[in-house]
Design a protein around this motif. Structure first.
Motif, short mmCIF file in Angstrom:
data_model
loop_
_atom_site.label_atom_id
_atom_site.label_comp_id
_atom_site.label_asym_id
_atom_site.label_seq_id
_atom_site.Cartn_x
_atom_site.Cartn_y
_atom_site.Cartn_z
N SER A 31 0.82 -1.21 0.00
CA SER A 31 0.00 0.00 0.00
C SER A 31 0.85 1.26 0.00
CB SER A 31 -0.94 -0.01 1.22
OG SER A 31 -0.16 -0.05 2.42
N SER A 32 1.88 1.31 0.84
CA SER A 32 2.76 2.48 0.90
C SER A 32 3.98 2.37 0.01
CB SER A 32 3.22 2.71 2.35
OG SER A 32 3.94 1.58 2.82
N GLN A 33 4.11 1.24 -0.71
CA GLN A 33 5.23 1.03 -1.63
C GLN A 33 6.57 1.22 -0.92
OE1 GLN A 33 5.11 0.30 -5.27
NE2 GLN A 33 3.20 -0.47 -4.36
N THR A 34 6.77 0.51 0.19
CA THR A 34 8.00 0.58 0.97
C THR A 34 8.51 -0.81 1.23
OG1 THR A 34 6.77 0.60 3.05
CG2 THR A 34 7.33 2.75 2.08
N ILE A 35 9.81 -0.89 1.47
CA ILE A 35 10.48 -2.13 1.84
C ILE A 35 11.43 -1.82 2.97
CG2 ILE A 35 12.22 -1.81 0.04
CD1 ILE A 35 12.42 -4.85 -0.14
N SER A 36 11.51 -2.70 3.96
CA SER A 36 12.34 -2.49 5.15
C SER A 36 13.41 -3.55 5.23
CB SER A 36 11.49 -2.50 6.43
OG SER A 36 10.51 -1.48 6.38
N LEU A 37 14.62 -3.13 5.66
CA LEU A 37 15.75 -4.03 5.85
C LEU A 37 16.18 -3.96 7.30
CD1 LEU A 37 17.96 -3.21 2.71
CD2 LEU A 37 16.14 -4.91 2.92
N LYS A 38 16.50 -5.14 7.86
CA LYS A 38 17.03 -5.18 9.22
C LYS A 38 18.51 -5.52 9.17
CE LYS A 38 15.71 -10.02 10.10
NZ LYS A 38 14.96 -10.92 10.99
N GLN A 39 19.23 -5.05 10.18
CA GLN A 39 20.68 -5.18 10.25
C GLN A 39 21.34 -4.71 8.94
OE1 GLN A 39 21.63 -9.19 11.32
NE2 GLN A 39 20.60 -9.06 13.32
N PRO A 40 21.05 -3.48 8.51
CA PRO A 40 21.51 -3.02 7.19
C PRO A 40 22.98 -2.59 7.22
CG PRO A 40 20.30 -1.28 8.25
CD PRO A 40 20.24 -2.45 9.20
N TYR A 41 23.59 -2.60 6.03
CA TYR A 41 24.92 -2.06 5.77
C TYR A 41 24.77 -0.91 4.79
CZ TYR A 41 27.35 -5.99 7.98
OH TYR A 41 27.84 -6.89 8.87
N HIS A 42 25.41 0.21 5.09
CA HIS A 42 25.36 1.39 4.21
C HIS A 42 26.75 1.63 3.63
CE1 HIS A 42 25.11 5.99 3.63
NE2 HIS A 42 24.62 5.37 2.56
N ASN A 43 26.87 1.38 2.31
CA ASN A 43 28.17 1.54 1.62
C ASN A 43 29.26 0.72 2.29
OD1 ASN A 43 27.05 3.31 -0.25
ND2 ASN A 43 27.54 5.11 0.98
N GLY A 44 28.90 -0.50 2.73
CA GLY A 44 29.86 -1.41 3.32
C GLY A 44 30.10 -1.22 4.79
N VAL A 45 29.44 -0.25 5.44
CA VAL A 45 29.62 0.03 6.86
C VAL A 45 28.33 -0.30 7.59
CG1 VAL A 45 30.21 1.78 8.58
CG2 VAL A 45 31.28 1.83 6.33
N ARG A 46 28.44 -0.97 8.70
CA ARG A 46 27.28 -1.38 9.47
C ARG A 46 26.53 -0.15 9.98
NH1 ARG A 46 26.14 -6.27 11.91
NH2 ARG A 46 23.97 -6.27 12.60
N CYS A 47 25.22 -0.10 9.71
CA CYS A 47 24.42 1.04 10.15
C CYS A 47 24.13 0.95 11.64
CB CYS A 47 23.09 1.09 9.38
SG CYS A 47 23.26 1.44 7.63
N PRO A 48 24.11 2.08 12.34
CA PRO A 48 23.79 2.05 13.76
C PRO A 48 22.31 1.75 14.02
CG PRO A 48 24.05 4.31 13.02
CD PRO A 48 24.47 3.45 11.88
N LEU A 49 21.43 1.93 13.01
CA LEU A 49 20.01 1.66 13.18
C LEU A 49 19.72 0.18 12.95
CD1 LEU A 49 18.55 4.73 11.24
CD2 LEU A 49 18.92 4.51 13.70
N PRO A 50 18.84 -0.40 13.73
CA PRO A 50 18.53 -1.83 13.52
C PRO A 50 17.70 -2.08 12.27
CG PRO A 50 17.17 -0.91 15.26
CD PRO A 50 18.13 0.16 14.90
N GLU A 51 16.96 -1.08 11.76
CA GLU A 51 16.09 -1.29 10.62
C GLU A 51 15.97 0.01 9.83
OE1 GLU A 51 11.75 -3.35 9.61
OE2 GLU A 51 12.15 -2.52 11.60
#
Length: 476
Positions: A31-51
């Motif tokens: 409905s909102s056209q969104t997708i969520s990722l958990k334990q993400p990596y941003h440009n090869g670096v672990r993100c501080p956010l869990p999702e």
């Protein structure tokens, strides 16, 4: 059907601004056209956010790195339906494409994202039964780094795991990044703030004084009055200083009245002679070279000055100048003819000059035959112009004109004489006299006459000397 893709590892490219994210799919919202990722990596670096949640508008490209084992193999109806749902979520981005890799086991899915990130690839690893060189290299490097899940490998993945070679060949999108900055909104805010400040400043303009820059004068500027000296009989010859101040000339009778008034106020002849001697000697020292010539290390090149003086007050001024020059280390030769009777001021100045042990001659024949550095002329007399007809005067004037040294005349008389000395510099006292038109450079000397003395003889006076005692005068 979107729930069948939960747990899959994907790579989402959000363009140059947001970068690339990898992680495990935690939820997909149609409905909102969104997708969520958990334990993400941003440009090869672990993100501080869990999702992290992404909108389909921001997704440029979506790739599957690994698929959960519960998902049907590609080619079945359920897998095709799920692929279509993901494609529908990513279709709004530019150049969106979905690549479905082979299904791997659950044991490989735990380490597959790390392995793929470290290698910078977006395709799934080979099947477990393949024995190619890539798998052998992975096993060898894994054993050296302490296993697939070792700490050394984890640090390596965090540092080098991003797919940095994906957009290295693409040019930087300046227009796209500039479009993210809303210039119109910011400029409107700046204009509104500036207008409010201007209105606030205008409202307080009557109460708060205006501020000044560092190069502005806080005092109210007044027009400069260049004619600060006026004489009772205007219309004579005028000079101007370097600053543009007008210095009028005065006739000799008015100049004589001025000196007589100064003596009544206490400026005696002796004081005037001393002041004239100091100022004229200072000018002569400057003409001789100043500190470049008169130094303790230059004792073998002392300048030589010849003083031509007569038996009158002008001659006494020259003798006083010679005494000060001798005290400063100048080789002085004083020419003064032998007279039966001389003024008392001349006699006293000659006596003081004798204390310097400098040379004094009474004949032109005893003057130096070679050129000297400077000749100071004090032969003329305002009271007795007939001295120019005497032989000693004519001989001294001829010697000065034949010598190739420059001449400085102190307080010369008005008009041109038949046998006068051609001077390069002329030094007037107090106020200049209306000298004849010559090529000489005129200077003015401050002899210390107070302002009230000028007012007594009818001259409105304001000193043009500034910080100096000798200033040049120019013909406008």
């Amino acid at each position: 059907m979107a729930a069948d893709w939960l747990g899959s590892v994907v790579s989402i490219n959000c363009g140059l601004t947001l970068g690339i994210y990898q992680g495990e799919v935690s939820s997909v919202d149609h409905s909102s056209q969104t997708i969520s990722l958990k334990q993400p990596y941003h440009n090869g670096v672990r993100c501080p956010l869990p999702e992290v949640t992404f909108s389909a508008v921001d997704i440029k490209e979506l790739k599957f790195l690994d698929i959960h084992s519960t998902v049907n193999k590609p080619g079945t109806g359920q897998g095709a339906a799920t692929e279509s749902s993901i494609n529908a979520s990513a279709r709004r981005g530019q150049s969106n494409r979905v690549a479905l890799p082979h299904v791997t086991s659950s044991s490989q899915s735990a380490t597959a994202p790390i392995t793929i990130l470290r290698r910078g690839r977006h395709t799934a690893p080979a099947a477990s039964n393949s024995r190619g060189p890539t798998q052998a290299t992975q096993k060898k490097s894994g054993a050296r780094n302490g296993g697939a899940g070792g700490p050394a490998r984890t640090r390596d993945d965090e540092c080098f795991g991003a797919g940095t070679d994906e957009n290295m060949g693409a040019d930087f999108d300046f227009e796209g990044n500039l479009a993210l900055f809303d210039k119109a909104a910011v400029f409107s805010q700046m204009g509104g703030a500036g207008g409010s400040r201007a209105q606030h400043h205008g409202a307080q303009g009557d109460q708060k004084p205006a501020s000044y820059r560092h190069d502005e004068n806080i005092l109210e500027a007044k027009p400069v009055v260049y004619r600060q000296i006026t004489v009772p009989q205007p219309g004579g010859k005028e000079y101007c200083t370097d600053s543009g101040l007008v210095v009028p000339s005065v006739p000799y009778k008015l100049h004589k009245r001025l000196l007589a008034a100064a003596e009544r106020w206490g400026l005696s002849l002796e004081r005037r002679l001393e002041t004239t001697g100091v100022c004229s000697s200072q000018m002569a020292l400057t003409l001789l070279g100043g500190p470049n010539r008169l130094t303790p290390q230059n004792v073998h090149q002392k300048p030589t000055v010849v003083l031509l003086c007569g038996p009158h007050i002008q001659g006494a001024q020259g003798v006083s100048c010679g005494r000060h020059l001798a005290n400063h280390g100048v080789e002085v030769v004083l020419f003064l003819p032998n007279f039966v009777k001389m003024q008392e001021s001349v006699t006293s100045e000659v006596q003081l000059y004798g204390g310097t042990s400098s040379k004094q001659v009474a004949s032109v024949k005893d003057l130096p035959a070679s050129p000297v550095d400077l000749v100071i002329n004090c032969l003329d007399c305002h009271e007795n112009p007939l001295l120019r007809e005497q032989s000693w005067y004519q001989s001294a004037a001829d010697w000065a004109n034949q010598n190739r040294a420059p001449v400085l005349s102190i307080d010369p008389t008005v008009g041109s004489a038949h046998r006068s000395v051609e001077a390069k510099w002329i030094l007037s006292l107090g106020l200049p006299l209306p000298l004849a038109e010559t090529e000489s450079r005129v200077y003015l000397c401050d002899i210390g006459i107070p302002k009230m003395v000028f007012q007594e003889v009818g001259i409105r006076y304001r000193s043009p000397f500034g910080c100096k005692f000798v200033i040049p005068l120019h013909t406008p």
